[in-house]
Design a protein around this motif. Structure first.
Motif, PDB file in Angstrom:
ATOM      1  N   ASN A 164      57.270  38.387  32.832  1.00 37.00           N
ATOM      2  CA  ASN A 164      58.651  37.948  32.650  1.00 37.00           C
ATOM      3  C   ASN A 164      58.711  36.864  31.576  1.00 37.00           C
ATOM      4  O   ASN A 164      57.687  36.459  31.036  1.00 37.00           O
ATOM      5  CB  ASN A 164      59.241  37.446  33.978  1.00 37.00           C
ATOM      6  CG  ASN A 164      58.492  36.236  34.534  1.00 37.00           C
ATOM      7  OD1 ASN A 164      58.234  35.268  33.831  1.00 37.00           O
ATOM      8  ND2 ASN A 164      58.148  36.281  35.817  1.00 37.00           N
ATOM      9  N   TRP A 304      65.027  37.340  36.209  1.00 37.73           N
ATOM     10  CA  TRP A 304      64.237  38.175  35.301  1.00 37.73           C
ATOM     11  C   TRP A 304      64.404  39.661  35.593  1.00 37.73           C
ATOM     12  O   TRP A 304      64.144  40.492  34.726  1.00 37.73           O
ATOM     13  CB  TRP A 304      62.749  37.839  35.451  1.00 37.73           C
ATOM     14  CG  TRP A 304      62.379  36.448  35.112  1.00 37.73           C
ATOM     15  CD1 TRP A 304      62.593  35.812  33.923  1.00 37.73           C
ATOM     16  CD2 TRP A 304      61.723  35.498  35.959  1.00 37.73           C
ATOM     17  NE1 TRP A 304      62.096  34.530  33.980  1.00 37.73           N
ATOM     18  CE2 TRP A 304      61.558  34.310  35.213  1.00 37.73           C
ATOM     19  CE3 TRP A 304      61.239  35.542  37.267  1.00 37.73           C
ATOM     20  CZ2 TRP A 304      60.942  33.183  35.739  1.00 37.73           C
ATOM     21  CZ3 TRP A 304      60.627  34.413  37.788  1.00 37.73           C
ATOM     22  CH2 TRP A 304      60.486  33.250  37.033  1.00 37.73           C
ATOM     23  N   TYR A 305      64.818  39.960  36.795  1.00 41.00           N
ATOM     24  CA  TYR A 305      64.768  41.345  37.263  1.00 41.00           C
ATOM     25  C   TYR A 305      66.119  41.751  37.854  1.00 41.00           C
ATOM     26  O   TYR A 305      66.987  40.907  38.059  1.00 41.00           O
ATOM     27  CB  TYR A 305      63.680  41.497  38.334  1.00 41.00           C
ATOM     28  CG  TYR A 305      62.375  40.806  38.022  1.00 41.00           C
ATOM     29  CD1 TYR A 305      61.650  41.125  36.867  1.00 41.00           C
ATOM     30  CD2 TYR A 305      61.858  39.813  38.862  1.00 41.00           C
ATOM     31  CE1 TYR A 305      60.464  40.478  36.567  1.00 41.00           C
ATOM     32  CE2 TYR A 305      60.669  39.172  38.582  1.00 41.00           C
ATOM     33  CZ  TYR A 305      59.973  39.494  37.440  1.00 41.00           C
ATOM     34  OH  TYR A 305      58.799  38.853  37.157  1.00 41.00           O
ATOM     35  N   THR A 339      57.588  39.173  41.161  1.00 38.98           N
ATOM     36  CA  THR A 339      56.636  39.033  40.052  1.00 38.98           C
ATOM     37  C   THR A 339      55.256  39.531  40.461  1.00 38.98           C
ATOM     38  O   THR A 339      54.571  40.216  39.677  1.00 38.98           O
ATOM     39  CB  THR A 339      56.565  37.560  39.610  1.00 38.98           C
ATOM     40  OG1 THR A 339      57.844  37.159  39.106  1.00 38.98           O
ATOM     41  CG2 THR A 339      55.518  37.351  38.529  1.00 38.98           C
ATOM     42  N   THR A 380      61.449  46.004  34.416  1.00 43.46           N
ATOM     43  CA  THR A 380      61.323  45.239  33.172  1.00 43.46           C
ATOM     44  C   THR A 380      61.340  46.237  32.024  1.00 43.46           C
ATOM     45  O   THR A 380      61.204  47.441  32.241  1.00 43.46           O
ATOM     46  CB  THR A 380      59.996  44.452  33.112  1.00 43.46           C
ATOM     47  OG1 THR A 380      58.909  45.391  32.968  1.00 43.46           O
ATOM     48  CG2 THR A 380      59.781  43.605  34.354  1.00 43.46           C
ATOM     49  N   ASN A 401      58.590  39.779  27.295  1.00 39.43           N
ATOM     50  CA  ASN A 401      59.751  40.273  28.033  1.00 39.43           C
ATOM     51  C   ASN A 401      60.853  39.223  27.927  1.00 39.43           C
ATOM     52  O   ASN A 401      60.831  38.208  28.607  1.00 39.43           O
ATOM     53  CB  ASN A 401      59.383  40.518  29.502  1.00 39.43           C
ATOM     54  CG  ASN A 401      60.586  40.965  30.332  1.00 39.43           C
ATOM     55  OD1 ASN A 401      61.676  41.184  29.807  1.00 39.43           O
ATOM     56  ND2 ASN A 401      60.382  41.091  31.632  1.00 39.43           N
TER      57      ASN A 401
END
Length: 435
Positions: A164, A304-305, A339, A380, A401
């Motif tokens: 990430n 991040w997701y 993660t 991702t 990313n």
């Protein structure tokens, strides 16, 4: 600053370390847990034949600051899942666990244990002390796959393979959104060296939107109450009464403690909004602070997701149900757990690509460095690590990313604020990480 806790590894651009020439691998007395075999693997046999594939996951637990018990718990569940299906290429996955206690000495002990046990990688881990553990991993050639993204070393070390964009991406993305929706912005962040970098990152996003920079308010990382920082943040966020101000607490696990004080303090101030980043707030925090009546109602939160309710997490949830149903440490909405899941899927893909070849730290690292691409089922973008990339000039050469998701709290539920992720590459390129 007197009495200030110093965290040495931060988002400061640095010359890339050269691997140390030699590392002593004397055993350290750290607690570990493993699958398939006991902790005493015979030195020198870590990747050959039918021996288990040994990896390590570490994270702080039972400390007075940030704790991430779900990450090692998910690592064990992943290994149980893999091993119940015959392992990877017929070989069992052995997971060693280590608690770094949010301590630089213990972080180094964890790394030395990984070296001693012939781990082929450290996977899906959290530690603030990159300056303590990276030189040890680099000296032994052990790759660090999927760190949480909390330190500069994760985006500069040649042996780091982040999944990430870490705090840089989250704060840049949040700043970009707040520039569009907020009046004055007050950032409340840890009074640590790591915290010193957060204003630069959020301001990079604010500037893109033509907004003034955020007020920078420091607070103790391990305080038990935050009445004074709350009042200071409210003062700064209400300097312009013609616009709704925003307070951004970015205190990790202590964000909930901050919000207890903030809720009481805000009764004497005009209306303000709170916004933050995942890792500081998740659905369990929103529920615990009142759901729809929570101070987070209406808040924008960058992650991040995809949100935890997205079907792309079904594979992870299935493994948790089957392998760790009663383990309350594992919250599928936790960014650390997510993660670790992605990091282990990356490791599995690399090991599968090796076929019958030896699985060693060297072979895993060479595969990753040779342009290997990892797909994560849409969680991702396709991950491929190249050392010199578009963000090298601002001190993040390993950040590959740059996608950030924007979420919002509506009726007490964390939901997607927009369908697609935001690419913050250009925003980060505008950040002067030297200041």
């Amino acid at each position: 600053m007197t009495g200030r806790r110093r965290i040495r590894s931060t988002f400061l651009p640095a010359l890339i370390r050269r691997p140390a020439r030699a590392i002593r691998t004397a055993g350290a007395l750290v607690v570990c847990a493993s699958l398939a075999v006991g902790c005493g693997i015979v030195p020198g046999t870590g990747g050959a034949g039918d021996d288990p594939i040994t990896v390590m996951t570490w994270a702080p637990q039972k400390t007075n600051a940030t704790n991430k018990p779900g990450m090692p718990a998910l690592a064990l569940a992943y290994a149980r899942h893999v091993n119940s299906h015959g392992g990877i290429n017929g070989r069992k996955l052995r997971v060693l666990l280590c608690n770094d206690h949010n301590d630089s000495v213990d972080a180094a002990k964890c790394a030395r244990r990984a070296v001693k046990e012939k781990a082929v990688a450290v996977v899906g881990s959290y530690s603030q002390y990159a300056d303590s553990f990276f030189p040890i991993l680099e000296g032994a050639g052990i790759p660090y796959i999927g760190g949480y993204g909390i330190t500069n070393g994760e985006f500069t070390s040649p042996l780091s393979y982040p999944v990430n964009g870490g705090q840089p991406a989250l704060l840049a993305g949040l700043g970009r959104e707040l520039a569009r929706t907020c009046g004055p912005v007050a950032l409340v962040r840890p009074d640590t060296i790591a915290g010193d970098e957060l204003p630069t990152l959020i301001n990079s996003g604010l500037r893109v939107g033509g907004h003034s920079t955020a007020s920078d308010l420091r607070a103790a990382e391990d305080a038990t109450e935050y009445s004074t920082p709350s009042e200071r943040a409210l003062d700064q966020a209400t300097t312009d009464l013609t616009e709704t101000g925003c307070v951004v607490p970015a205190l990790g696990d202590r964000t909930s403690t901050f919000m207890d004080s903030f809720r009481r303090a805000r009764e004497n101030y005009p209306e303000v909004r709170t916004d933050t980043v995942l890792g500081s707030v998740d659905q369990t925090v929103i529920d615990a602070t009142g759901g729809a009546s929570s101070p987070y109602e209406g808040a924008y939160i960058t992650g991040w997701y995809p949100v935890e309710t997205d079907k792309r997490w079904d594979g992870m949830k299935k493994v948790i149900r089957e392998q760790a149903f009663t383990d309350t440490r594992i919250d599928p909405a936790d960014a650390g757990v997510q993660t670790t899941w992605i990091a282990y899927t990356a490791l599995e893909a690399v090991v599968k690509s090796l076929g019958d070849s030896d699985v060693t730290a060297d072979s895993v690292r060479r595969t990753l460095d040779d342009g290997f691409k990892v797909t994560t089922g849409g969680l991702t973008p396709t991950l491929q690590w190249q050392f010199q990339d578009v963000l090298a000039s601002v001190g993040f050469p390993r950040l590959v990313n740059t996608d950030v998701t924007l979420q919002v709290v509506r009726d007490g539920q964390l939901v997607a604020a927009r369908k697609d992720a935001i690419d913050v590459t250009k925003t980060l390129q505008g950040a002067d990480a030297n200041n």
